[in-house]
Design a protein around this motif. Sequence first.
Motif, PDB file in Angstrom:
ATOM      1  N   MET A  16       0.846  -1.174   0.000  1.00 57.08           N
ATOM      2  CA  MET A  16       0.000   0.000   0.000  1.00 57.08           C
ATOM      3  C   MET A  16       0.889   1.234   0.000  1.00 57.08           C
ATOM      4  O   MET A  16       1.970   1.238   0.557  1.00 57.08           O
ATOM      5  CB  MET A  16      -0.899  -0.010   1.232  1.00 57.08           C
ATOM      6  CG  MET A  16      -1.884   1.132   1.234  1.00 57.08           C
ATOM      7  SD  MET A  16      -2.951   1.177   2.669  1.00 57.08           S
ATOM      8  CE  MET A  16      -4.061  -0.141   2.309  1.00 57.08           C
ATOM      9  N   SER A  17       0.413   2.278  -0.599  1.00 53.40           N
ATOM     10  CA  SER A  17       1.155   3.522  -0.675  1.00 53.40           C
ATOM     11  C   SER A  17       1.403   4.081   0.724  1.00 53.40           C
ATOM     12  O   SER A  17       0.584   3.931   1.620  1.00 53.40           O
ATOM     13  CB  SER A  17       0.354   4.525  -1.495  1.00 53.40           C
ATOM     14  OG  SER A  17       0.895   5.811  -1.376  1.00 53.40           O
ATOM     15  N   ARG A  18       2.546   4.717   0.886  1.00 59.24           N
ATOM     16  CA  ARG A  18       2.846   5.316   2.190  1.00 59.24           C
ATOM     17  C   ARG A  18       1.910   6.472   2.484  1.00 59.24           C
ATOM     18  O   ARG A  18       1.627   6.771   3.627  1.00 59.24           O
ATOM     19  CB  ARG A  18       4.292   5.777   2.224  1.00 59.24           C
ATOM     20  CG  ARG A  18       5.237   4.617   2.424  1.00 59.24           C
ATOM     21  CD  ARG A  18       6.639   5.084   2.335  1.00 59.24           C
ATOM     22  NE  ARG A  18       6.994   5.010   0.923  1.00 59.24           N
ATOM     23  CZ  ARG A  18       8.026   5.579   0.381  1.00 59.24           C
ATOM     24  NH1 ARG A  18       8.830   6.314   1.098  1.00 59.24           N
ATOM     25  NH2 ARG A  18       8.284   5.454  -0.894  1.00 59.24           N
ATOM     26  N   ILE A  19       1.443   7.162   1.439  1.00 62.01           N
ATOM     27  CA  ILE A  19       0.513   8.275   1.651  1.00 62.01           C
ATOM     28  C   ILE A  19      -0.820   7.753   2.155  1.00 62.01           C
ATOM     29  O   ILE A  19      -1.418   8.286   3.081  1.00 62.01           O
ATOM     30  CB  ILE A  19       0.315   9.069   0.344  1.00 62.01           C
ATOM     31  CG1 ILE A  19       1.601   9.750  -0.051  1.00 62.01           C
ATOM     32  CG2 ILE A  19      -0.806  10.080   0.487  1.00 62.01           C
ATOM     33  CD1 ILE A  19       1.560  10.390  -1.415  1.00 62.01           C
ATOM     34  N   VAL A  20      -1.302   6.690   1.539  1.00 63.43           N
ATOM     35  CA  VAL A  20      -2.607   6.150   1.909  1.00 63.43           C
ATOM     36  C   VAL A  20      -2.539   5.447   3.256  1.00 63.43           C
ATOM     37  O   VAL A  20      -3.500   5.455   4.014  1.00 63.43           O
ATOM     38  CB  VAL A  20      -3.105   5.191   0.812  1.00 63.43           C
ATOM     39  CG1 VAL A  20      -4.426   4.574   1.190  1.00 63.43           C
ATOM     40  CG2 VAL A  20      -3.241   5.942  -0.493  1.00 63.43           C
ATOM     41  N   ALA A  21      -1.407   4.831   3.571  1.00 56.74           N
ATOM     42  CA  ALA A  21      -1.286   4.094   4.829  1.00 56.74           C
ATOM     43  C   ALA A  21      -1.384   5.013   6.038  1.00 56.74           C
ATOM     44  O   ALA A  21      -1.744   4.565   7.118  1.00 56.74           O
ATOM     45  CB  ALA A  21       0.030   3.330   4.857  1.00 56.74           C
ATOM     46  N   LYS A  22      -1.086   6.288   5.880  1.00 56.08           N
ATOM     47  CA  LYS A  22      -1.162   7.227   6.991  1.00 56.08           C
ATOM     48  C   LYS A  22      -2.609   7.645   7.216  1.00 56.08           C
ATOM     49  O   LYS A  22      -3.332   7.967   6.286  1.00 56.08           O
ATOM     50  CB  LYS A  22      -0.324   8.462   6.711  1.00 56.08           C
ATOM     51  CG  LYS A  22       1.150   8.199   6.690  1.00 56.08           C
ATOM     52  CD  LYS A  22       1.908   9.476   6.449  1.00 56.08           C
ATOM     53  CE  LYS A  22       3.382   9.212   6.381  1.00 56.08           C
ATOM     54  NZ  LYS A  22       4.135  10.416   6.089  1.00 56.08           N
ATOM     55  N   SER A  23      -2.990   7.642   8.462  1.00 55.17           N
ATOM     56  CA  SER A  23      -4.296   8.175   8.806  1.00 55.17           C
ATOM     57  C   SER A  23      -4.107   9.623   9.228  1.00 55.17           C
ATOM     58  O   SER A  23      -3.020  10.041   9.576  1.00 55.17           O
ATOM     59  CB  SER A  23      -4.912   7.358   9.932  1.00 55.17           C
ATOM     60  OG  SER A  23      -4.075   7.383  11.051  1.00 55.17           O
ATOM     61  N   PHE A  24      -5.169  10.394   9.161  1.00 52.64           N
ATOM     62  CA  PHE A  24      -5.053  11.780   9.594  1.00 52.64           C
ATOM     63  C   PHE A  24      -6.088  12.065  10.669  1.00 52.64           C
ATOM     64  O   PHE A  24      -7.202  11.546  10.630  1.00 52.64           O
ATOM     65  CB  PHE A  24      -5.182  12.754   8.412  1.00 52.64           C
ATOM     66  CG  PHE A  24      -6.442  12.628   7.623  1.00 52.64           C
ATOM     67  CD1 PHE A  24      -7.545  13.378   7.951  1.00 52.64           C
ATOM     68  CD2 PHE A  24      -6.521  11.756   6.554  1.00 52.64           C
ATOM     69  CE1 PHE A  24      -8.712  13.280   7.225  1.00 52.64           C
ATOM     70  CE2 PHE A  24      -7.679  11.654   5.818  1.00 52.64           C
ATOM     71  CZ  PHE A  24      -8.774  12.415   6.152  1.00 52.64           C
ATOM     72  N   PRO A  25      -5.708  12.862  11.664  1.00 51.66           N
ATOM     73  CA  PRO A  25      -6.633  13.143  12.767  1.00 51.66           C
ATOM     74  C   PRO A  25      -7.724  14.110  12.335  1.00 51.66           C
ATOM     75  O   PRO A  25      -7.510  14.997  11.519  1.00 51.66           O
ATOM     76  CB  PRO A  25      -5.740  13.763  13.831  1.00 51.66           C
ATOM     77  CG  PRO A  25      -4.613  14.365  13.069  1.00 51.66           C
ATOM     78  CD  PRO A  25      -4.403  13.494  11.855  1.00 51.66           C
ATOM     79  N   VAL A  26      -8.888  13.908  12.905  1.00 53.80           N
ATOM     80  CA  VAL A  26     -10.011  14.821  12.681  1.00 53.80           C
ATOM     81  C   VAL A  26     -10.297  15.485  14.022  1.00 53.80           C
ATOM     82  O   VAL A  26     -10.702  14.817  14.980  1.00 53.80           O
ATOM     83  CB  VAL A  26     -11.249  14.060  12.164  1.00 53.80           C
ATOM     84  CG1 VAL A  26     -12.415  14.996  11.981  1.00 53.80           C
ATOM     85  CG2 VAL A  26     -10.920  13.358  10.852  1.00 53.80           C
ATOM     86  N   PRO A  27     -10.048  16.800  14.128  1.00 52.64           N
ATOM     87  CA  PRO A  27     -10.234  17.481  15.411  1.00 52.64           C
ATOM     88  C   PRO A  27     -11.694  17.491  15.858  1.00 52.64           C
ATOM     89  O   PRO A  27     -12.607  17.306  15.058  1.00 52.64           O
ATOM     90  CB  PRO A  27      -9.754  18.907  15.138  1.00 52.64           C
ATOM     91  CG  PRO A  27      -9.119  18.905  13.816  1.00 52.64           C
ATOM     92  CD  PRO A  27      -9.564  17.687  13.098  1.00 52.64           C
ATOM     93  N   LYS A  28     -11.869  17.727  17.139  1.00 52.33           N
ATOM     94  CA  LYS A  28     -13.225  17.833  17.676  1.00 52.33           C
ATOM     95  C   LYS A  28     -13.895  19.068  17.090  1.00 52.33           C
ATOM     96  O   LYS A  28     -13.274  20.091  16.894  1.00 52.33           O
ATOM     97  CB  LYS A  28     -13.189  17.926  19.193  1.00 52.33           C
ATOM     98  CG  LYS A  28     -12.713  16.642  19.815  1.00 52.33           C
ATOM     99  CD  LYS A  28     -12.770  16.693  21.302  1.00 52.33           C
ATOM    100  CE  LYS A  28     -12.267  15.365  21.830  1.00 52.33           C
ATOM    101  NZ  LYS A  28     -12.378  15.245  23.238  1.00 52.33           N
ATOM    102  N   GLY A  29     -15.155  18.957  16.794  1.00 55.46           N
ATOM    103  CA  GLY A  29     -15.889  20.052  16.194  1.00 55.46           C
ATOM    104  C   GLY A  29     -15.928  19.980  14.681  1.00 55.46           C
ATOM    105  O   GLY A  29     -16.561  20.807  14.039  1.00 55.46           O
ATOM    106  N   VAL A  30     -15.269  18.987  14.095  1.00 53.56           N
ATOM    107  CA  VAL A  30     -15.271  18.798  12.644  1.00 53.56           C
ATOM    108  C   VAL A  30     -16.076  17.549  12.333  1.00 53.56           C
ATOM    109  O   VAL A  30     -15.867  16.491  12.921  1.00 53.56           O
ATOM    110  CB  VAL A  30     -13.835  18.655  12.098  1.00 53.56           C
ATOM    111  CG1 VAL A  30     -13.855  18.341  10.627  1.00 53.56           C
ATOM    112  CG2 VAL A  30     -13.050  19.923  12.347  1.00 53.56           C
TER     113      VAL A  30
END
Length: 102
Positions: free
Chosen positions: A1-15
């Motif tokens: 899997m791509s290294r870009i896709v393998a990373k998850s990103f946080p979703v802050p509270k209120g979003v």
Amino acid sequence: MSRIVAKSFPVPKGVILSQKAGQFSVKGPKGELAKLLRPASASNWKGDKFVVSRVDDSRDNRARTAWCAPHLANMVKGVTDGWTRELEINGVGYRAEVRATQ
């Protein structure tokens, strides 16, 4: 899997991040953004992080999914932090001042 896709990103509270029929919408304190994305990727939550993964291993789906994950992360950043421009001036002979724009 791509290294870009393998990373998850946080979703802050209120979003609020939602998906309906291939359209992702992100709503936050600075506004709302929506983008129509092809269903080449599957998305799911892992705790407070959002993970995008591809449906199959075809070349087209790999490319679309690698584009989708950073685009959604930028949308989340846009509705929380907003857009800014930073200007850096180097050298001698430049004169700059900050003025309010209308």
